[in-house]
Write an enzyme that holds these catalytic residues in place. Structure first.
Site, PDB file in Angstrom:
ATOM      1  N   ARG A  68       5.402  -0.501  -2.697  1.00 36.82           N
ATOM      2  CA  ARG A  68       4.111  -0.088  -3.240  1.00 36.82           C
ATOM      3  C   ARG A  68       4.267   1.080  -4.201  1.00 36.82           C
ATOM      4  NH1 ARG A  68       0.703  -2.033   1.264  1.00 36.82           N
ATOM      5  NH2 ARG A  68      -1.494  -1.914   0.707  1.00 36.82           N
ATOM      6  N   ARG A  70      -8.344   3.098  -2.306  1.00 41.12           N
ATOM      7  CA  ARG A  70      -7.143   2.246  -2.294  1.00 41.12           C
ATOM      8  C   ARG A  70      -6.911   1.628  -3.663  1.00 41.12           C
ATOM      9  NH1 ARG A  70      -7.622  -1.733   2.625  1.00 41.12           N
ATOM     10  NH2 ARG A  70      -5.434  -2.140   2.180  1.00 41.12           N
TER      11      ARG A  70
HETATM   12  P1  AMP Z   1      -2.149  -3.370   3.891  1.00 36.10           P
HETATM   13  O1  AMP Z   1      -2.468  -4.040   5.167  1.00 36.10           O
HETATM   14  O2  AMP Z   1      -0.879  -3.876   3.241  1.00 36.10           O
HETATM   15  O3  AMP Z   1      -3.285  -3.358   2.910  1.00 36.10           O
HETATM   16  O4  AMP Z   1      -1.828  -1.834   4.234  1.00 36.10           O
HETATM   17  C1  AMP Z   1      -2.786  -1.003   4.856  1.00 36.10           C
HETATM   18  C2  AMP Z   1      -2.401   0.467   4.649  1.00 36.10           C
HETATM   19  O5  AMP Z   1      -1.102   0.717   5.210  1.00 36.10           O
HETATM   20  C3  AMP Z   1      -2.290   0.922   3.192  1.00 36.10           C
HETATM   21  O6  AMP Z   1      -3.536   1.276   2.643  1.00 36.10           O
HETATM   22  C4  AMP Z   1      -1.357   2.120   3.343  1.00 36.10           C
HETATM   23  O7  AMP Z   1      -2.046   3.255   3.854  1.00 36.10           O
HETATM   24  C5  AMP Z   1      -0.395   1.653   4.423  1.00 36.10           C
HETATM   25  N1  AMP Z   1       0.772   0.972   3.819  1.00 36.10           N
HETATM   26  C6  AMP Z   1       1.120  -0.350   3.950  1.00 36.10           C
HETATM   27  N2  AMP Z   1       2.238  -0.621   3.266  1.00 36.10           N
HETATM   28  C7  AMP Z   1       2.635   0.545   2.688  1.00 36.10           C
HETATM   29  C8  AMP Z   1       3.721   0.913   1.842  1.00 36.10           C
HETATM   30  N3  AMP Z   1       4.630   0.025   1.423  1.00 36.10           N
HETATM   31  N4  AMP Z   1       3.795   2.214   1.464  1.00 36.10           N
HETATM   32  C9  AMP Z   1       2.901   3.124   1.866  1.00 36.10           C
HETATM   33  N5  AMP Z   1       1.844   2.847   2.630  1.00 36.10           N
HETATM   34  C10 AMP Z   1       1.697   1.570   3.044  1.00 36.10           C
END
Ligand code: AMP
Length: 214
Positions: free
Chosen positions: A88, A171
């Site tokens: 990310r 986000r």
């Molecule tokens: P997601 O389910 O992929 O949308 O992730 C939910 C949240 O987890 C994100 O908004 C971040 O706070 C955290 N997160 C997930 N993947 C990452 C990553 N590769 N780097 C940093 N934070 C992450």
């Protein structure tokens, strides 16, 4: 086959990643799911990650990278994997590239599921999740059989803290600032492929299959 899914939060990359994993029999590795599992289990990592996730911010790279490197070195990932939500940031992408390079490997495709911001907010506000088994739904496009109840385990569905409108806007900002530069990063490596994420789930998956083959 080693695949990275790119795209704004709510673009549907998680749903596509699950289908890819099923179809090509490779593990689906979602950093968001790993963090949520840690939060549920009350681990130290979960406690730290939650502080950032609830605000719509990224969990720091140093908490994220080792966890992914460890996961992709496990036996079930040796023939490939689909990464969902990682990398990310550019430092995460560089860490991944370095780790694969050391093992004489490289990523095959980075698939960008492209959806304009306007669509994202509407989509995310309809999202519902089961905190017990991790299943996700959408009140319009993927409704559960019984409103508010998980089809898979019967638990009550909730709107995740990070799917609330204010957090979604944060986000999206974070996505544009920190994650969108990855499009350029993978374009330069000639592995970027873009699919139109505004189409139906089935159409998006067909477009992905056309890219990956078979
Ligand atoms: P997601 O389910 O992929 O949308 O992730 C939910 C949240 O987890 C994100 O908004 C971040 O706070 C955290 N997160 C997930 N993947 C990452 C990553 N590769 N780097 C940093 N934070 C992450």
């Amino acid at each position: 086959m080693k695949i990275i899914m790119l795209g704004a939060p709510g673009a549907g990359k998680g749903t596509q990643a699950k289908q890819i994993a099923d179809h090509y029999s490779i593990p689906h590795i979602s950093t968001g799911d790993i963090f949520r599992a840690n939060i549920k289990q009350g681990t130290d990592l979960g406690k730290k990650a939650k502080e950032y996730m609830d605000k719509g911010q990224l969990v720091p790279d140093e908490l994220t990278c080792d966890l992914v490197m460890d996961r992709i070195s496990q036996d079930d990932a040796k023939d490939g994997f689909v990464l969902d939500g990682f990398p990310r940031t550019i430092p995460q992408a560089e860490a991944l590239e370095k780790a694969l390079d050391a093992a004489g490997q490289k990523m095959d495709f980075a698939i960008d599921v492209d959806v304009p911001d306007d669509n994202i907010i509407g989509r995310m506000s309809g999202r519902r999740a089961c905190l017990n088994c991790g299943a996700t739904y959408h009140i319009v496009s993927i409704p559960p059989k019984t409103e508010g109840i998980c089809d898979r385990c019967g638990e009550k569905l909730v709107q995740r803290e990070d799917d609330k409108e204010e957090t979604v806007k944060n986000r999206l900002n974070v996505y544009h600032e920190q994650t969108q530069p990855l499009i350029d990063f993978y374009q330069k490596r000639d592995i970027l492929r873009t699919v139109d994420g505004t189409r139906s789930m089935e159409e998006v998956f067909s477009a992905i299959q056309a890219i990956l083959g078979a």
